[in-house]
Write a protein that holds these residues in place. Structure first.
Motif, short mmCIF file in Angstrom:
data_model
loop_
_atom_site.label_atom_id
_atom_site.label_comp_id
_atom_site.label_asym_id
_atom_site.label_seq_id
_atom_site.Cartn_x
_atom_site.Cartn_y
_atom_site.Cartn_z
N GLU A 8 2.83 11.24 14.51
CA GLU A 8 2.49 9.73 14.09
C GLU A 8 1.57 9.57 13.58
O GLU A 8 1.53 7.80 12.41
N GLU A 9 0.83 10.21 12.86
CA GLU A 9 -0.09 10.35 12.06
C GLU A 9 -0.38 10.52 10.75
O GLU A 9 -0.49 8.98 9.93
N GLY A 10 0.99 11.16 10.47
CA GLY A 10 1.64 10.89 8.84
C GLY A 10 2.51 9.79 8.82
O GLY A 10 1.63 8.87 7.83
N LEU A 11 2.88 9.09 9.39
CA LEU A 11 3.33 7.84 9.38
C LEU A 11 2.60 6.31 9.88
O LEU A 11 2.34 5.47 8.74
N GLY A 12 1.02 6.88 10.51
CA GLY A 12 -0.11 5.52 10.07
C GLY A 12 -0.48 5.69 9.13
O GLY A 12 -0.84 4.66 8.43
N GLU A 13 -0.78 6.80 8.49
CA GLU A 13 -1.55 6.44 7.53
C GLU A 13 -0.39 6.08 5.88
O GLU A 13 -1.04 5.18 5.03
N LEU A 14 0.47 6.54 6.12
CA LEU A 14 2.34 5.89 4.87
C LEU A 14 2.19 4.14 5.83
O LEU A 14 1.95 3.46 4.13
N VAL A 15 1.79 3.99 6.98
CA VAL A 15 2.38 2.36 6.83
C VAL A 15 1.35 1.35 6.48
O VAL A 15 1.31 1.16 5.66
N ASP A 16 0.09 2.37 6.41
CA ASP A 16 -1.27 1.57 6.55
C ASP A 16 -1.33 1.52 4.98
O ASP A 16 -2.31 0.55 4.36
N ALA A 17 -1.05 2.35 4.33
CA ALA A 17 -1.36 2.30 2.21
C ALA A 17 -0.37 1.53 2.11
O ALA A 17 -0.32 1.13 1.35
N PHE A 18 0.96 1.82 2.81
CA PHE A 18 2.05 1.19 2.35
C PHE A 18 1.44 -0.22 2.12
O PHE A 18 1.99 -1.21 1.50
N TYR A 19 1.41 -0.77 3.38
CA TYR A 19 1.18 -2.49 3.69
C TYR A 19 0.09 -3.08 3.16
O TYR A 19 0.03 -3.89 2.79
N ALA A 20 -0.79 -1.89 2.62
CA ALA A 20 -1.74 -2.85 2.19
C ALA A 20 -0.92 -2.82 0.24
O ALA A 20 -2.02 -3.97 -0.41
N ARG A 21 -0.70 -2.17 0.18
CA ARG A 21 -0.20 -2.16 -1.52
C ARG A 21 1.37 -3.92 -1.17
O ARG A 21 0.73 -4.45 -1.42
N VAL A 22 1.46 -3.99 -0.34
CA VAL A 22 1.71 -4.91 -0.03
C VAL A 22 1.39 -5.98 0.19
O VAL A 22 1.77 -7.36 -0.49
N ARG A 23 0.36 -6.30 0.80
CA ARG A 23 -0.02 -7.28 0.45
C ARG A 23 -0.40 -8.41 -0.48
O ARG A 23 -1.31 -8.64 -1.69
N LYS A 24 -1.04 -6.29 -0.97
CA LYS A 24 -1.96 -7.12 -3.12
C LYS A 24 -0.78 -7.39 -4.04
O LYS A 24 -0.87 -8.11 -4.55
N ASP A 25 0.77 -7.04 -3.50
CA ASP A 25 1.95 -7.29 -4.52
C ASP A 25 2.48 -9.02 -4.31
O ASP A 25 2.23 -9.15 -3.79
N PRO A 26 2.19 -9.15 -6.35
CA PRO A 26 2.43 -11.06 -6.04
C PRO A 26 3.08 -11.43 -5.66
O PRO A 26 2.98 -12.57 -5.61
N GLU A 27 4.23 -11.09 -5.80
CA GLU A 27 5.69 -11.30 -4.80
C GLU A 27 5.76 -11.19 -3.12
O GLU A 27 5.91 -12.31 -3.08
N LEU A 28 5.51 -10.14 -2.98
CA LEU A 28 5.18 -10.23 -1.53
C LEU A 28 4.00 -10.36 -0.56
O LEU A 28 4.48 -10.65 0.38
N GLY A 29 3.10 -10.06 -1.52
CA GLY A 29 1.74 -10.62 -0.67
C GLY A 29 1.55 -11.52 -0.46
O GLY A 29 1.67 -12.30 0.90
N PRO A 30 1.88 -12.77 -0.76
CA PRO A 30 1.98 -14.47 -0.36
C PRO A 30 2.87 -14.65 0.91
O PRO A 30 2.59 -15.32 1.99
N ILE A 31 3.82 -14.04 1.00
CA ILE A 31 5.24 -14.09 1.85
C ILE A 31 4.50 -13.05 3.23
O ILE A 31 4.42 -13.66 4.61
N PHE A 32 4.11 -11.85 3.13
CA PHE A 32 3.73 -11.40 4.44
C PHE A 32 2.64 -12.03 4.48
O PHE A 32 2.21 -12.20 6.13
N ASN A 33 1.77 -12.00 3.92
CA ASN A 33 -0.01 -12.74 4.56
C ASN A 33 0.05 -14.08 5.23
O ASN A 33 -0.85 -14.71 5.99
N ASP A 34 0.67 -14.86 4.10
CA ASP A 34 1.11 -16.45 5.08
C ASP A 34 1.88 -16.06 6.40
O ASP A 34 1.91 -16.87 7.54
N ALA A 35 2.73 -15.41 6.74
CA ALA A 35 3.55 -14.77 7.58
C ALA A 35 3.16 -14.44 8.51
O ALA A 35 3.03 -14.35 10.26
N ILE A 36 2.02 -13.21 8.90
CA ILE A 36 1.17 -12.43 9.59
C ILE A 36 -0.16 -12.52 10.09
O ILE A 36 -1.03 -13.20 8.99
N GLY A 37 -0.72 -13.13 11.15
CA GLY A 37 -1.58 -14.32 11.25
C GLY A 37 -2.99 -12.58 11.49
O GLY A 37 -4.02 -13.04 11.57
#
Length: 131
Positions: A8-37
């Motif tokens: 649980e702890e390790g997966l939580g840290e992985l998910v947090d780190a991964f989605y921090a990168r997704v949110r900053k990604d030039p292609e993925l970020g706009p899609i995720f940031n628009d879709a997730i309120g």
């Protein structure tokens, strides 16, 4: 950096780190940031999802296909590949080799299922038996 455990702890840290990168990604970020309120709520759901698929915890109660299907107009197989590449990079950096391989294999199967649900359409064959 110490290797995270496939729990649980390790997966939580992985998910947090991964989605921090997704949110900053030039292609993925706009899609995720628009879709997730509500990112904190969404991260809680994503942690539950990965806990369920990797540890069998049963914490995730959502439906991933409809959640992604409503965004299919903005998604493409290339974006799934980009997501998988970022997932591989992050899991390779944070997890043991064995855990990263298991996470990447599971993510690839999930991505394949989502893409089949969203993009695959059988072409209707002409009916040669009609009069």
């Amino acid at each position: 950096m110490p290797e995270l455990e496939l729990n649980e702890e390790g997966l939580g840290e992985l998910v947090d780190a991964f989605y921090a990168r997704v949110r900053k990604d030039p292609e993925l970020g706009p899609i995720f940031n628009d879709a997730i309120g509500d990112w904190p709520e969404h991260l809680t759901r994503l942690r539950a999802f990965w806990s369920s698929v990797m540890t069998g915890s049963g914490r995730y109660k959502g439906q991933p296909v409809p959640a992604h299907f409503r965004h299919r107009g903005r998604l493409s197989p290339a974006l799934f590949d980009r997501w998988l590449g970022l997932w591989a990079q992050t899991s390779n950096e944070l997890m043991s080799r064995e855990a990263a391989a298991a996470l990447q294999a599971k993510a690839a199967r999930i991505a394949e299922s989502l893409q089949l649900a969203m993009f695959f359409r059988l072409e209707r064959q002409p009916d040669h038996h009609s009069a």
